[in-house]
Design an enzyme around this catalytic site. Structure first.
Site, mmCIF file in Angstrom:
data_model
loop_
_atom_site.group_PDB
_atom_site.id
_atom_site.type_symbol
_atom_site.label_atom_id
_atom_site.label_comp_id
_atom_site.label_asym_id
_atom_site.label_seq_id
_atom_site.Cartn_x
_atom_site.Cartn_y
_atom_site.Cartn_z
ATOM 1 N N TYR A 429 26.480 22.954 5.914
ATOM 2 C CA TYR A 429 26.694 24.212 5.196
ATOM 3 C C TYR A 429 25.441 25.093 5.197
ATOM 4 O O TYR A 429 24.348 24.648 5.490
ATOM 5 C CB TYR A 429 27.260 24.011 3.802
ATOM 6 C CG TYR A 429 26.510 23.236 2.754
ATOM 7 C CD1 TYR A 429 25.153 23.022 2.789
ATOM 8 C CD2 TYR A 429 27.218 22.727 1.644
ATOM 9 C CE1 TYR A 429 24.498 22.346 1.782
ATOM 10 C CE2 TYR A 429 26.575 22.047 0.637
ATOM 11 C CZ TYR A 429 25.212 21.861 0.705
ATOM 12 O OH TYR A 429 24.580 21.182 -0.309
ATOM 13 N N GLU A 430 25.679 26.368 4.923
ATOM 14 C CA GLU A 430 24.664 27.428 5.025
ATOM 15 C C GLU A 430 24.111 27.561 6.447
ATOM 16 O O GLU A 430 22.952 27.924 6.653
ATOM 17 C CB GLU A 430 23.513 27.202 4.028
ATOM 18 C CG GLU A 430 23.931 27.107 2.593
ATOM 19 C CD GLU A 430 24.727 28.310 2.119
ATOM 20 O OE1 GLU A 430 24.615 29.379 2.736
ATOM 21 O OE2 GLU A 430 25.473 28.167 1.143
ATOM 22 N N GLY A 431 24.948 27.283 7.421
ATOM 23 C CA GLY A 431 24.547 27.374 8.822
ATOM 24 C C GLY A 431 24.192 26.012 9.365
ATOM 25 O O GLY A 431 23.247 25.371 8.912
#
Length: 586
Positions: A429-431
């Site tokens: 998550y978050e890239g």
């Protein structure tokens, strides 16, 4: 297991010796802050983390959350813990005084956030997302929006979320379909978002959703995305047309509700435009970059928690037998020592990088002109390394924590497996790791022709010179010299060959990012050794702690920094074999 203790001595060492905290505060607008204050803050945060949040970690994992007629019901005990967290003023630690904050440096907030994430990762995700929402509204919201929302977010009275991902638009935000239609002084939002962390709960009176959506006249692609505030409850107290319609069943972080959010099922959720139309992605990146360093910190935090538990188990678990029939703990076995040393030295390097990077944010915000830009360049360069390298290394460390437990590590009741499972999301998550790596090779290296990276390598070279001049660290100096050469070679190869090989950057990106992660870790562990030696010679500080720092620095140089050589070899192999196999042969 709930016996978590914040490693405050190491955090204070990094702040004092690597960050030069008091100087940072004096020069960048934090005159009231100092290490004595930070030590007191750590003490109080440590109590809340170990006594309140850590005991709930296992509860969140086994009981999880549920979706009821009233919305998402958080794990039992979380609401009471949140109220204690809020009433103690923790959400306001680094926020501006104008909105009720305590105006402490970002690096202090980062160090304190390690406590919350180590103690209870699922719980800590809620205030972390709120901090990101505060950053976005603070930098891009109108005065009216700041007045309406910031003080209550800063106080923790309300929480915030980030709504990007959709069923047909994961990392490809150009495919976002959520719509926003003008309607008087607001907009009507319709669409669905998935993977929304803490998208609903009952712990606070309101939840402020930051939502990416398209206006009717929006151009195609990422340039047509706008950002909106969509509150769960409207200013008049009525319920907005935004709700959680289902919960994801996940591998880990069970105490953190991951929601499918539906906007506009009854005609349109009321939303308010943040900043200018069609610039939402840039605004959201303010929140995302804050979150990316935060997720990197989570990698450190869960690694530290896993290390502490594995260390205690290794000291308690009797397995070897002496000649007189007495037994001894497994910590005396060399291979157990090897694994513990990997965990300890890696977490120290991760903490150093996380805090040094967080301090660069303070320097960027507290400087002007060219100096501010120089520090901002360093922030942008280090952010994908912090997010990518720390979270990838957390996978290895939590694996080792489970391995040290042996068969008991595979048993859920022991608790080690939870850390292993919880850590797994951090690289996603978050890239994802791949996205962070592409950011590093693309926007952070190729776009500026490697200039910002060259500046970092020059600074690492200065540390190498200090090591060699001291004559006391031949192991660290030899390893850092070789690793620095690896970094220079990787940078030059990317700059020289990416134009002729369009697939090169994408093919080498993850190994490139990992190489610079290990190199940055070695750089800071070498600095730590120099500082520890100086303190020992001055008869200042705790000799046992400082000598341990010298040992972990050497171990890191011997066992982790040397990994850059193999990473460079893979980078030099290029893209040929990666792309050689026909798709039908996979």
């Amino acid at each position: 297991m709930s016996d978590y203790k914040h490693p405050y001595r190491d955090a204070l060492f990094v702040l004092n010796e690597l960050v030069d905290f008091d100087k940072l505060c004096a020069e960048h607008g934090f005159a009231d802050a100092n290490l004595e204050l930070v030590s007191a803050i750590f003490d109080e945060a440590g109590k809340l983390g170990s006594e309140v949040l850590a005991p709930l970690n296992r509860v969140g994992d086994t009981q999880g959350v549920s979706l009821t007629e009233k919305g998402v019901q958080e794990t039992a005990g979380f609401a009471e813990a949140y109220h204690q967290f809020q009433e103690s003023g923790w959400p306001s630690l680094t926020a501006p005084e104008a909105f009720g904050g305590q105006n402490l440096p970002n690096v202090v907030g980062t160090a304190v956030n390690e406590i919350w994430h180590s103690a209870n990762l699922s719980f800590a995700l809620c205030p972390m997302l709120t901090q990101g929402a505060i950053e976005s509204i603070l930098h891009h919201g109108s005065d009216a929006l700041k007045e309406a929302y910031l003080s209550r977010l800063v106080s923790g009275e309300w929480t915030g979320t980030m709504n990007l991902t959709e069923p047909d638009a994961g990392s490809d935000l150009a495919a976002v379909k959520t719509r926003a239609v003008p309607n008087g002084d607001h907009y009507l939002i319709t669409g669905q978002k998935i993977f929304i962390t803490w998208g609903d709960h009952q712990m606070t009176d309101n939840i402020i959703h930051l939502v990416l959506a398209r206006l009717p006249d929006a151009p195609f692609g990422v340039k047509g995305i706008s950002l909106f505030i969509v509150p769960k409850f409207l200013p008049d107290g009525s319920r907005n047309d935004a709700q959680c319609v289902s919960l994801e069943h996940k591998l880990g972080i069970h105490g953190s509700p991951t929601c499918v959010m539906s906007f506009g099922d009854k005609g349109g959720a009321i939303g308010y435009l943040v900043g200018e139309a069609h610039k939402g992605l840039a605004y959201m990146f303010t929140m995302m970059n804050h979150a990316r360093q935060g997720v990197g910190l989570q990698g450190l935090s869960i690694a530290e928690r896993s290390y502490q538990q594995a260390l205690q188990y290794a000291k308690d678990r009797l397995q070897g037998t002496n000649k007189d029939g007495s037994r001894y703990p497994i910590i005396k076995f060399p291979d157990i020592r090897r694994m513990l040393m990997v965990m300890k030295s890696a977490t120290e390097a991760m903490r150093a990088l996380a805090l040094v990077s967080a301090a660069e944010i303070d320097r960027a915000h507290g400087s002007e002109g060219e100096a501010a830009q120089t520090h901002q360049n360093r922030v942008e360069l280090l952010t994908p390394i912090v997010k990518g390298w720390l979270t990838e290394l957390a996978q290895e460390i939590t694996y080792l924590g489970t391995q040290i437990h042996g068969g008991m590590g595979f048993i859920e009741e022991t608790g080690s497996a939870q850390h292993y499972r919880d850590a797994r999301i951090l690289t996603i998550y978050e890239g994802t790791t791949g996205i962070q790596a592409l950011d590093l090779v693309g926007r952070k290296t190729l776009v500026n022709k490697g200039e910002h990276l060259a500046s970092l390598l020059e600074e690492i070279g200065q540390t190498l010179s200090a090591l060699e001049a001291s004559g006391q660290f031949p192991v660290q100096a030899k390893a850092l010299r070789a690793s620095l050469a690896d970094g220079q070679a990787a940078r030059q190869l990317l700059l020289d060959k990416s134009a002729e090989d369009a697939a090169l950057a994408g093919s080498i990106s993850v190994n490139y990012m990992m190489l610079f992660g290990y190199l940055c870790g070695g750089w800071l562990m070498s600095q730590a050794a120099l500082k520890a030696q100086a303190l020992l010679e001055a008869n200042s500080g705790d000799p046992a702690f400082l000598n341990a720092k010298l040992t972990t620095s050497r171990f890191y140089a011997e066992h982790l920094l040397t990994r850059t050589g193999s990473l460079l070899a893979v980078i030099q192999a290029g893209s040929a074999s990666i792309l050689a196999l026909p798709e039908d042969q996979f």
